[in-house]
Design a protein around this motif. Sequence first.
Motif, PDB file in Angstrom:
ATOM      1  N   GLN A 172       0.840  -1.204   0.000  1.00  0.00           N
ATOM      2  CA  GLN A 172       0.000   0.000   0.000  1.00  0.00           C
ATOM      3  C   GLN A 172       0.875   1.254   0.000  1.00  0.00           C
ATOM      4  O   GLN A 172       0.623   2.199  -0.759  1.00  0.00           O
ATOM      5  CB  GLN A 172      -0.922   0.015   1.223  1.00  0.00           C
ATOM      6  N   THR A 173       1.905   1.243   0.833  1.00  0.00           N
ATOM      7  CA  THR A 173       2.814   2.390   0.929  1.00  0.00           C
ATOM      8  C   THR A 173       3.514   2.645  -0.392  1.00  0.00           C
ATOM      9  O   THR A 173       3.587   3.790  -0.862  1.00  0.00           O
ATOM     10  CB  THR A 173       3.851   2.161   2.048  1.00  0.00           C
ATOM     11  N   SER A 174       4.009   1.602  -1.030  1.00  0.00           N
ATOM     12  CA  SER A 174       4.700   1.801  -2.315  1.00  0.00           C
ATOM     13  C   SER A 174       3.732   2.263  -3.397  1.00  0.00           C
ATOM     14  O   SER A 174       4.091   3.069  -4.261  1.00  0.00           O
ATOM     15  CB  SER A 174       5.447   0.532  -2.739  1.00  0.00           C
ATOM     16  N   GLN A 175       2.475   1.802  -3.347  1.00  0.00           N
ATOM     17  CA  GLN A 175       1.479   2.243  -4.321  1.00  0.00           C
ATOM     18  C   GLN A 175       1.126   3.720  -4.122  1.00  0.00           C
ATOM     19  O   GLN A 175       0.938   4.450  -5.099  1.00  0.00           O
ATOM     20  CB  GLN A 175       0.229   1.370  -4.234  1.00  0.00           C
ATOM     21  N   VAL A 176       1.040   4.156  -2.872  1.00  0.00           N
ATOM     22  CA  VAL A 176       0.784   5.579  -2.604  1.00  0.00           C
ATOM     23  C   VAL A 176       1.912   6.426  -3.200  1.00  0.00           C
ATOM     24  O   VAL A 176       1.657   7.424  -3.881  1.00  0.00           O
ATOM     25  CB  VAL A 176       0.643   5.847  -1.085  1.00  0.00           C
ATOM     26  N   LEU A 177       3.144   6.023  -2.975  1.00  0.00           N
ATOM     27  CA  LEU A 177       4.295   6.771  -3.500  1.00  0.00           C
ATOM     28  C   LEU A 177       4.298   6.799  -5.028  1.00  0.00           C
ATOM     29  O   LEU A 177       4.606   7.831  -5.636  1.00  0.00           O
ATOM     30  CB  LEU A 177       5.600   6.184  -2.962  1.00  0.00           C
ATOM     31  N   GLU A 178       3.961   5.678  -5.648  1.00  0.00           N
ATOM     32  CA  GLU A 178       3.913   5.619  -7.111  1.00  0.00           C
ATOM     33  C   GLU A 178       2.845   6.569  -7.660  1.00  0.00           C
ATOM     34  O   GLU A 178       3.073   7.292  -8.624  1.00  0.00           O
ATOM     35  CB  GLU A 178       3.629   4.183  -7.572  1.00  0.00           C
ATOM     36  N   CYS A 179       1.692   6.608  -7.038  1.00  0.00           N
ATOM     37  CA  CYS A 179       0.621   7.513  -7.477  1.00  0.00           C
ATOM     38  C   CYS A 179       1.019   8.972  -7.303  1.00  0.00           C
ATOM     39  O   CYS A 179       0.700   9.816  -8.150  1.00  0.00           O
ATOM     40  CB  CYS A 179      -0.670   7.224  -6.712  1.00  0.00           C
ATOM     41  N   GLN A 180       1.716   9.265  -6.221  1.00  0.00           N
ATOM     42  CA  GLN A 180       2.134  10.642  -5.966  1.00  0.00           C
ATOM     43  C   GLN A 180       3.099  11.139  -7.034  1.00  0.00           C
ATOM     44  O   GLN A 180       3.132  12.335  -7.323  1.00  0.00           O
ATOM     45  CB  GLN A 180       2.749  10.759  -4.577  1.00  0.00           C
ATOM     46  N   LYS A 181       3.865  10.250  -7.656  1.00  0.00           N
ATOM     47  CA  LYS A 181       4.761  10.647  -8.753  1.00  0.00           C
ATOM     48  C   LYS A 181       3.982  11.266  -9.897  1.00  0.00           C
ATOM     49  O   LYS A 181       4.510  12.080 -10.638  1.00  0.00           O
ATOM     50  CB  LYS A 181       5.530   9.441  -9.289  1.00  0.00           C
ATOM     51  N   TYR A 182       2.724  10.845 -10.054  1.00  0.00           N
ATOM     52  CA  TYR A 182       1.878  11.328 -11.145  1.00  0.00           C
ATOM     53  C   TYR A 182       0.852  12.355 -10.658  1.00  0.00           C
ATOM     54  O   TYR A 182      -0.125  12.648 -11.343  1.00  0.00           O
ATOM     55  CB  TYR A 182       1.160  10.153 -11.816  1.00  0.00           C
ATOM     56  N   SER A 183       1.053  12.869  -9.466  1.00  0.00           N
ATOM     57  CA  SER A 183       0.161  13.868  -8.850  1.00  0.00           C
ATOM     58  C   SER A 183      -1.265  13.360  -8.674  1.00  0.00           C
ATOM     59  O   SER A 183      -2.221  14.134  -8.760  1.00  0.00           O
ATOM     60  CB  SER A 183       0.173  15.167  -9.663  1.00  0.00           C
ATOM     61  N   ILE A 184      -1.406  12.070  -8.429  1.00  0.00           N
ATOM     62  CA  ILE A 184      -2.711  11.489  -8.124  1.00  0.00           C
ATOM     63  C   ILE A 184      -2.828  11.447  -6.603  1.00  0.00           C
ATOM     64  O   ILE A 184      -2.044  10.776  -5.934  1.00  0.00           O
ATOM     65  CB  ILE A 184      -2.843  10.075  -8.726  1.00  0.00           C
ATOM     66  N   THR A 185      -3.785  12.186  -6.062  1.00  0.00           N
ATOM     67  CA  THR A 185      -3.943  12.238  -4.607  1.00  0.00           C
ATOM     68  C   THR A 185      -4.413  10.868  -4.107  1.00  0.00           C
ATOM     69  O   THR A 185      -5.453  10.371  -4.523  1.00  0.00           O
ATOM     70  CB  THR A 185      -4.937  13.329  -4.191  1.00  0.00           C
ATOM     71  N   THR A 186      -3.623  10.293  -3.237  1.00  0.00           N
ATOM     72  CA  THR A 186      -3.830   8.907  -2.827  1.00  0.00           C
ATOM     73  C   THR A 186      -3.618   8.765  -1.328  1.00  0.00           C
ATOM     74  O   THR A 186      -2.760   9.433  -0.758  1.00  0.00           O
ATOM     75  CB  THR A 186      -2.824   7.993  -3.576  1.00  0.00           C
ATOM     76  N   ILE A 187      -4.404   7.885  -0.719  1.00  0.00           N
ATOM     77  CA  ILE A 187      -4.244   7.584   0.700  1.00  0.00           C
ATOM     78  C   ILE A 187      -4.431   6.086   0.899  1.00  0.00           C
ATOM     79  O   ILE A 187      -5.258   5.463   0.234  1.00  0.00           O
ATOM     80  CB  ILE A 187      -5.242   8.377   1.575  1.00  0.00           C
ATOM     81  N   ALA A 188      -3.645   5.521   1.806  1.00  0.00           N
ATOM     82  CA  ALA A 188      -3.833   4.140   2.228  1.00  0.00           C
ATOM     83  C   ALA A 188      -4.762   4.138   3.432  1.00  0.00           C
ATOM     84  O   ALA A 188      -4.571   4.905   4.378  1.00  0.00           O
ATOM     85  CB  ALA A 188      -2.499   3.496   2.581  1.00  0.00           C
ATOM     86  N   ALA A 230     -11.398  13.425  12.224  1.00  0.00           N
ATOM     87  CA  ALA A 230     -12.588  13.943  11.531  1.00  0.00           C
ATOM     88  C   ALA A 230     -12.221  14.706  10.266  1.00  0.00           C
ATOM     89  O   ALA A 230     -12.893  14.579   9.231  1.00  0.00           O
ATOM     90  CB  ALA A 230     -13.395  14.837  12.472  1.00  0.00           C
ATOM     91  N   THR A 231     -11.159  15.495  10.299  1.00  0.00           N
ATOM     92  CA  THR A 231     -10.752  16.268   9.122  1.00  0.00           C
ATOM     93  C   THR A 231     -10.290  15.347   8.003  1.00  0.00           C
ATOM     94  O   THR A 231     -10.654  15.548   6.839  1.00  0.00           O
ATOM     95  CB  THR A 231      -9.630  17.262   9.488  1.00  0.00           C
ATOM     96  N   LEU A 232      -9.517  14.340   8.342  1.00  0.00           N
ATOM     97  CA  LEU A 232      -9.053  13.384   7.343  1.00  0.00           C
ATOM     98  C   LEU A 232     -10.239  12.707   6.662  1.00  0.00           C
ATOM     99  O   LEU A 232     -10.298  12.630   5.431  1.00  0.00           O
ATOM    100  CB  LEU A 232      -8.156  12.327   7.989  1.00  0.00           C
ATOM    101  N   GLN A 249     -14.300  11.897   2.268  1.00  0.00           N
ATOM    102  CA  GLN A 249     -15.701  11.988   1.858  1.00  0.00           C
ATOM    103  C   GLN A 249     -15.908  13.032   0.766  1.00  0.00           C
ATOM    104  O   GLN A 249     -16.740  12.850  -0.115  1.00  0.00           O
ATOM    105  CB  GLN A 249     -16.584  12.306   3.064  1.00  0.00           C
ATOM    106  N   THR A 250     -15.154  14.117   0.793  1.00  0.00           N
ATOM    107  CA  THR A 250     -15.333  15.187  -0.196  1.00  0.00           C
ATOM    108  C   THR A 250     -14.409  15.022  -1.401  1.00  0.00           C
ATOM    109  O   THR A 250     -14.195  15.967  -2.151  1.00  0.00           O
ATOM    110  CB  THR A 250     -15.124  16.566   0.450  1.00  0.00           C
ATOM    111  N   SER A 251     -13.872  13.837  -1.560  1.00  0.00           N
ATOM    112  CA  SER A 251     -13.076  13.466  -2.743  1.00  0.00           C
ATOM    113  C   SER A 251     -11.764  14.223  -2.870  1.00  0.00           C
ATOM    114  O   SER A 251     -11.286  14.452  -3.981  1.00  0.00           O
ATOM    115  CB  SER A 251     -13.897  13.627  -4.024  1.00  0.00           C
ATOM    116  N   LYS A 252     -11.170  14.605  -1.751  1.00  0.00           N
ATOM    117  CA  LYS A 252      -9.833  15.190  -1.824  1.00  0.00           C
ATOM    118  C   LYS A 252      -8.853  14.159  -2.357  1.00  0.00           C
ATOM    119  O   LYS A 252      -7.884  14.488  -3.025  1.00  0.00           O
ATOM    120  CB  LYS A 252      -9.387  15.696  -0.458  1.00  0.00           C
TER     121      LYS A 252
END
Length: 145
Positions: A54-70, A79-81, A86-89
């Motif tokens: 999951q961690t390596s996939q998050v890093l790979e997505c970030q290379k392409y500016s795709i906002t990603t979270i595990a 609550a903020t996270l 929920q608001t598609s950040k």
Amino acid sequence: PCVFQLQASLAILQQCDSVIIAGTGSGKTLCLLIPMLLWPDLISITISLLKHLQTSQVLECQKYSITTIAINEDTPNDATLWEHIQTSKYQHLIVSPEQLGMYNGHLPRLAHLICQDHSFSKKISCVHVDEAHNIYTAGLAHHGE
């Protein structure tokens, strides 16, 4: 991109079910990234069994500016996270299987969000299962360590 990556990306863009069988390091992740780059307003979920993957996939997505979270049992109950989720950040949610159904007698927050918030669930364009050959072990005590 290789031919299989383009074929898989086209299948995803055409909303067809598909199975990608390729070795480790062959570029399967690119098959998921191309549609996310072309559909930036939609949410993609990848079910991934291992935290280190999951961690390596998050890093790979970030290379392409795709906002990603595990999202796994270590994800804070902030609550903020969760409002950002929920608001598609986050365009790409990489989740452990336990986060999508009943687990230890309760419905995890992501599963509850998908079931209860129809505006959120409508934005989900794709669900990918990574390492599907291991899915039968999901939730076992040793899994994800």
